[in-house]
Design a protein around this motif. Structure first.
Motif, PDB file in Angstrom:
ATOM      1  N   LYS A  18       0.810  -1.217   0.000  1.00  0.00           N
ATOM      2  CA  LYS A  18       0.000   0.000   0.000  1.00  0.00           C
ATOM      3  C   LYS A  18       0.842   1.265   0.000  1.00  0.00           C
ATOM      4  CE  LYS A  18      -4.061   2.015   0.545  1.00  0.00           C
ATOM      5  NZ  LYS A  18      -4.834   2.244  -0.653  1.00  0.00           N
ATOM      6  N   ARG A  19       0.519   2.171  -0.927  1.00  0.00           N
ATOM      7  CA  ARG A  19       1.053   3.523  -0.868  1.00  0.00           C
ATOM      8  C   ARG A  19      -0.135   4.453  -0.675  1.00  0.00           C
ATOM      9  NH1 ARG A  19       5.510   5.258  -5.013  1.00  0.00           N
ATOM     10  NH2 ARG A  19       3.737   6.142  -6.092  1.00  0.00           N
ATOM     11  N   LEU A  20       0.096   5.617  -0.110  1.00  0.00           N
ATOM     12  CA  LEU A  20      -0.986   6.587  -0.007  1.00  0.00           C
ATOM     13  C   LEU A  20      -1.539   6.887  -1.389  1.00  0.00           C
ATOM     14  CD1 LEU A  20       0.412   9.115   2.609  1.00  0.00           C
ATOM     15  CD2 LEU A  20      -1.343   7.394   2.958  1.00  0.00           C
ATOM     16  N   GLU A  21      -2.832   7.040  -1.472  1.00  0.00           N
ATOM     17  CA  GLU A  21      -3.451   7.291  -2.768  1.00  0.00           C
ATOM     18  C   GLU A  21      -2.994   8.622  -3.339  1.00  0.00           C
ATOM     19  OE1 GLU A  21      -7.664   6.586  -2.924  1.00  0.00           O
ATOM     20  OE2 GLU A  21      -7.512   5.282  -1.206  1.00  0.00           O
ATOM     21  N   GLU A  22      -2.699   8.589  -4.625  1.00  0.00           N
ATOM     22  CA  GLU A  22      -2.198   9.766  -5.318  1.00  0.00           C
ATOM     23  C   GLU A  22      -3.338  10.509  -6.009  1.00  0.00           C
ATOM     24  OE1 GLU A  22       0.845  10.741  -5.177  1.00  0.00           O
ATOM     25  OE2 GLU A  22       2.139   9.014  -4.805  1.00  0.00           O
ATOM     26  N   GLU A  23      -3.104  11.779  -6.306  1.00  0.00           N
ATOM     27  CA  GLU A  23      -4.020  12.509  -7.171  1.00  0.00           C
ATOM     28  C   GLU A  23      -4.065  11.819  -8.529  1.00  0.00           C
ATOM     29  OE1 GLU A  23      -5.943  14.981  -6.729  1.00  0.00           O
ATOM     30  OE2 GLU A  23      -5.274  16.121  -4.973  1.00  0.00           O
ATOM     31  N   PRO A  24      -5.213  11.791  -9.195  1.00  0.00           N
ATOM     32  CA  PRO A  24      -5.258  11.209 -10.533  1.00  0.00           C
ATOM     33  C   PRO A  24      -4.313  11.933 -11.487  1.00  0.00           C
ATOM     34  CG  PRO A  24      -7.474  11.563  -9.673  1.00  0.00           C
ATOM     35  CD  PRO A  24      -6.532  12.247  -8.724  1.00  0.00           C
ATOM     36  N   PHE A  25      -3.721  11.164 -12.397  1.00  0.00           N
ATOM     37  CA  PHE A  25      -2.936  11.789 -13.451  1.00  0.00           C
ATOM     38  C   PHE A  25      -3.843  12.689 -14.285  1.00  0.00           C
ATOM     39  CE2 PHE A  25      -0.266   8.091 -12.557  1.00  0.00           C
ATOM     40  CZ  PHE A  25       1.013   8.629 -12.644  1.00  0.00           C
ATOM     41  N   LYS A  26      -3.283  13.786 -14.754  1.00  0.00           N
ATOM     42  CA  LYS A  26      -4.067  14.686 -15.604  1.00  0.00           C
ATOM     43  C   LYS A  26      -4.302  14.068 -16.977  1.00  0.00           C
ATOM     44  CE  LYS A  26      -2.776  18.973 -13.249  1.00  0.00           C
ATOM     45  NZ  LYS A  26      -2.018  18.312 -12.159  1.00  0.00           N
ATOM     46  N   MET A  27      -3.286  13.397 -17.508  1.00  0.00           N
ATOM     47  CA  MET A  27      -3.460  12.669 -18.759  1.00  0.00           C
ATOM     48  C   MET A  27      -3.897  11.244 -18.434  1.00  0.00           C
ATOM     49  SD  MET A  27      -0.496  14.185 -21.247  1.00  0.00           S
ATOM     50  CE  MET A  27      -1.573  14.021 -22.666  1.00  0.00           C
ATOM     51  N   ASP A  28      -4.723  10.681 -19.310  1.00  0.00           N
ATOM     52  CA  ASP A  28      -5.357   9.407 -19.003  1.00  0.00           C
ATOM     53  C   ASP A  28      -4.461   8.241 -19.430  1.00  0.00           C
ATOM     54  OD1 ASP A  28      -7.100   7.489 -18.203  1.00  0.00           O
ATOM     55  OD2 ASP A  28      -8.775   8.153 -19.439  1.00  0.00           O
ATOM     56  N   PHE A  29      -3.380   8.020 -18.676  1.00  0.00           N
ATOM     57  CA  PHE A  29      -2.459   6.929 -18.944  1.00  0.00           C
ATOM     58  C   PHE A  29      -3.096   5.601 -18.551  1.00  0.00           C
ATOM     59  CE2 PHE A  29       0.556  10.477 -17.675  1.00  0.00           C
ATOM     60  CZ  PHE A  29       0.923  10.794 -18.978  1.00  0.00           C
ATOM     61  N   ALA A  30      -2.905   4.579 -19.371  1.00  0.00           N
ATOM     62  CA  ALA A  30      -3.530   3.275 -19.126  1.00  0.00           C
ATOM     63  C   ALA A  30      -2.470   2.188 -19.040  1.00  0.00           C
ATOM     64  CB  ALA A  30      -4.526   2.945 -20.236  1.00  0.00           C
ATOM     65  N   PRO A  31      -2.198   1.669 -17.831  1.00  0.00           N
ATOM     66  CA  PRO A  31      -1.304   0.518 -17.697  1.00  0.00           C
ATOM     67  C   PRO A  31      -1.968  -0.762 -18.198  1.00  0.00           C
ATOM     68  CG  PRO A  31      -1.715   1.640 -15.581  1.00  0.00           C
ATOM     69  CD  PRO A  31      -2.738   2.117 -16.558  1.00  0.00           C
ATOM     70  N   HIS A  32      -1.200  -1.849 -18.184  1.00  0.00           N
ATOM     71  CA  HIS A  32      -1.738  -3.161 -18.537  1.00  0.00           C
ATOM     72  C   HIS A  32      -1.427  -4.148 -17.424  1.00  0.00           C
ATOM     73  CE1 HIS A  32       2.375  -4.424 -19.545  1.00  0.00           C
ATOM     74  NE2 HIS A  32       2.487  -3.294 -20.226  1.00  0.00           N
ATOM     75  N   PHE A  33      -2.109  -5.271 -17.417  1.00  0.00           N
ATOM     76  CA  PHE A  33      -1.881  -6.291 -16.393  1.00  0.00           C
ATOM     77  C   PHE A  33      -0.447  -6.813 -16.483  1.00  0.00           C
ATOM     78  CE2 PHE A  33      -6.613  -6.855 -16.746  1.00  0.00           C
ATOM     79  CZ  PHE A  33      -6.899  -6.424 -15.462  1.00  0.00           C
ATOM     80  N   LEU A  35       8.548   3.417 -12.321  1.00  0.00           N
ATOM     81  CA  LEU A  35       7.711   3.671 -13.496  1.00  0.00           C
ATOM     82  C   LEU A  35       6.628   4.701 -13.169  1.00  0.00           C
ATOM     83  CD1 LEU A  35       6.314   1.090 -15.984  1.00  0.00           C
ATOM     84  CD2 LEU A  35       4.734   2.654 -14.864  1.00  0.00           C
ATOM     85  N   ILE A  36       5.983   4.541 -12.026  1.00  0.00           N
ATOM     86  CA  ILE A  36       4.962   5.512 -11.619  1.00  0.00           C
ATOM     87  C   ILE A  36       5.563   6.903 -11.501  1.00  0.00           C
ATOM     88  CG2 ILE A  36       3.367   6.173  -9.766  1.00  0.00           C
ATOM     89  CD1 ILE A  36       3.171   3.100  -9.156  1.00  0.00           C
ATOM     90  N   ASP A  37       6.722   6.996 -10.884  1.00  0.00           N
ATOM     91  CA  ASP A  37       7.385   8.291 -10.724  1.00  0.00           C
ATOM     92  C   ASP A  37       7.757   8.892 -12.078  1.00  0.00           C
ATOM     93  OD1 ASP A  37       7.140   8.166  -7.988  1.00  0.00           O
ATOM     94  OD2 ASP A  37       9.126   7.303  -7.664  1.00  0.00           O
ATOM     95  N   ALA A  38       8.151   8.045 -13.034  1.00  0.00           N
ATOM     96  CA  ALA A  38       8.501   8.537 -14.365  1.00  0.00           C
ATOM     97  C   ALA A  38       7.295   9.203 -15.026  1.00  0.00           C
ATOM     98  CB  ALA A  38       9.013   7.388 -15.236  1.00  0.00           C
ATOM     99  N   TYR A  39       6.112   8.609 -14.832  1.00  0.00           N
ATOM    100  CA  TYR A  39       4.905   9.217 -15.416  1.00  0.00           C
ATOM    101  C   TYR A  39       4.494  10.491 -14.682  1.00  0.00           C
ATOM    102  CZ  TYR A  39       3.969   5.854 -19.045  1.00  0.00           C
ATOM    103  OH  TYR A  39       4.045   5.122 -20.194  1.00  0.00           O
ATOM    104  N   ARG A  40       4.756  10.558 -13.376  1.00  0.00           N
ATOM    105  CA  ARG A  40       4.487  11.814 -12.656  1.00  0.00           C
ATOM    106  C   ARG A  40       5.336  12.944 -13.221  1.00  0.00           C
ATOM    107  NH1 ARG A  40      -0.309  12.065 -10.269  1.00  0.00           N
ATOM    108  NH2 ARG A  40      -0.791  10.075  -9.276  1.00  0.00           N
ATOM    109  N   LYS A  41       6.555  12.626 -13.618  1.00  0.00           N
ATOM    110  CA  LYS A  41       7.471  13.664 -14.113  1.00  0.00           C
ATOM    111  C   LYS A  41       7.034  14.217 -15.468  1.00  0.00           C
ATOM    112  CE  LYS A  41      11.538  11.934 -11.658  1.00  0.00           C
ATOM    113  NZ  LYS A  41      12.853  11.225 -11.771  1.00  0.00           N
ATOM    114  N   VAL A  42       6.408  13.393 -16.299  1.00  0.00           N
ATOM    115  CA  VAL A  42       6.054  13.852 -17.651  1.00  0.00           C
ATOM    116  C   VAL A  42       4.583  14.208 -17.787  1.00  0.00           C
ATOM    117  CG1 VAL A  42       7.933  12.632 -18.791  1.00  0.00           C
ATOM    118  CG2 VAL A  42       5.736  11.464 -18.463  1.00  0.00           C
ATOM    119  N   ASP A  43       3.769  13.955 -16.757  1.00  0.00           N
ATOM    120  CA  ASP A  43       2.360  14.346 -16.823  1.00  0.00           C
ATOM    121  C   ASP A  43       2.258  15.876 -16.960  1.00  0.00           C
ATOM    122  OD1 ASP A  43      -0.391  13.993 -16.795  1.00  0.00           O
ATOM    123  OD2 ASP A  43      -0.537  14.001 -14.601  1.00  0.00           O
ATOM    124  N   VAL A  44       1.263  16.327 -17.705  1.00  0.00           N
ATOM    125  CA  VAL A  44       1.121  17.772 -17.909  1.00  0.00           C
ATOM    126  C   VAL A  44       0.756  18.439 -16.591  1.00  0.00           C
ATOM    127  CG1 VAL A  44       0.492  17.573 -20.336  1.00  0.00           C
ATOM    128  CG2 VAL A  44      -1.309  17.502 -18.589  1.00  0.00           C
TER     129      VAL A  44
END
Length: 303
Positions: free
Chosen positions: A30-45, A293-302
């Motif tokens: 468990k990590r604390l819940e994050e704010e939703p990404f502004k861009m709608d990134f979709a991971p896969h299983f 990977l999550i942190d990488a997307y936080r860095k490039v999210d608008v």
């Protein structure tokens, strides 16, 4: 960081009270819940299998907790109905959108719609019909279509005409249901017929249906033609879905040569409200790589 609600998590089974009165927690770390990404990134299983080892629903809950709002699952067509229903129910609870799955015709992609042969056309159309039922079950809107390989014994114009005619027939199946097949030009092998954005744009214009649009995979297009922003600008009115992967390596943004900050800024300023599928691997293995990977997307999210 902001928690989206303890009561909501109780409702999803994320944190519950045991008979002894102790709190129990989900299988994932468990990590604390994050704010939703502004861009709608979709991971896969499988992308967060170490952080959420409890199965499909567990991984979906982990994705939602980290701020992801959508999922894509190329292999959805081959999943059991029970798994499809589980995915759909969990995503509905989490208020997540379903991204693409592949209209997988098996050997159809190696034999190809370019040939004009009836057996391959029939296989494609039957798979389209099956895809409609799955799309309804999992609340999907977009399905990936790949026309297949070149037919070297035929002129390119004849092959293109055969593909257009097959896609018109496919669009007739999808359009009444408000579904869209998205054509994906690929870089995996030069044997593939569909390789460039302008070629795909021309085919979509020829089919002339809202059920036939472009899936612009940034990784593949960087490999095949580059000039990403200008190419997207030229083909923008036919792009319905976007996928992500850095090059070389096909990992998360920041691991290769693509300036994803600029690319996402362009996409955002165009007003794109669709899904951006994370169709790539993790640069670092294990749980550490998943969090990176999550942190990488936080860095490039608008911003």
């Amino acid at each position: 960081m902001k928690r989206r609600g303890f009561i909501k998590k109780l409702g999803l089974g994320g944190t519950v009270m045991s008979v002894s009165g102790a709190l129990t927690f989900p299988a994932y770390s468990k990590r604390l819940e994050e704010e939703p990404f502004k861009m709608d990134f979709a991971p896969h299983f499988g992308m967060f299998k170490n952080s959420a080892p409890g199965g499909l629903a567990d991984e979906l809950k982990f994705m939602a907790d980290q701020g992801f709002r959508s999922l894509e699952d190329n292999g959805m067509l081959g999943r059991s109905i029970d798994d499809q229903n589980l995915i759909a129910k969990t995503m509905e609870q989490l208020n997540m959108r379903m991204g693409v799955f592949v209209v997988d015709g098996g050997d159809n992609w190696k034999t190809s719609l370019t040939t004009g042969k009836q057996e391959f056309l029939d296989n494609f159309l039957n798979t389209c019909k099956k895809s409609v039922e799955v799309a309804k079950r999992v609340n999907a809107k977009w399905m990936t279509v790949v026309p297949g390989f070149y037919e070297r014994r035929m002129p390119i114009g004849i092959q293109t005409a055969n593909v257009i005619e097959a896609l018109k027939r496919g669009a007739e199946i999808f359009e009444p249901h408000g579904l869209t097949m998205v054509l994906e030009p690929l870089s995996d092998t030069p044997e593939l017929f569909l390789r460039n954005a302008d070629q795909t744009y021309m085919i979509c214009k020829a089919v002339g249906s809202p059920a036939c649009k472009i899936l612009y995979d940034i990784y593949h297009m960087q490999r095949n033609e580059g000039n990403l922003i200008a190419t997207m600008q030229n083909t923008w009115d036919e792009i319905a879905y976007i996928q992500i992967g850095d090059n070389p390596g096909r990992k998360e943004p920041g691991t290769g040569e693509i300036h994803y900050g600029n690319v996402f800024k362009f996409i955002h300023e165009k007003g794109f409200d669709g899904i951006l599928g994370m169709e790539h691997g993790n640069a670092i293995p294990g749980k550490e790589g998943e969090l990176a990977l999550i942190d990488a997307y936080r860095k490039v999210d608008v911003q």
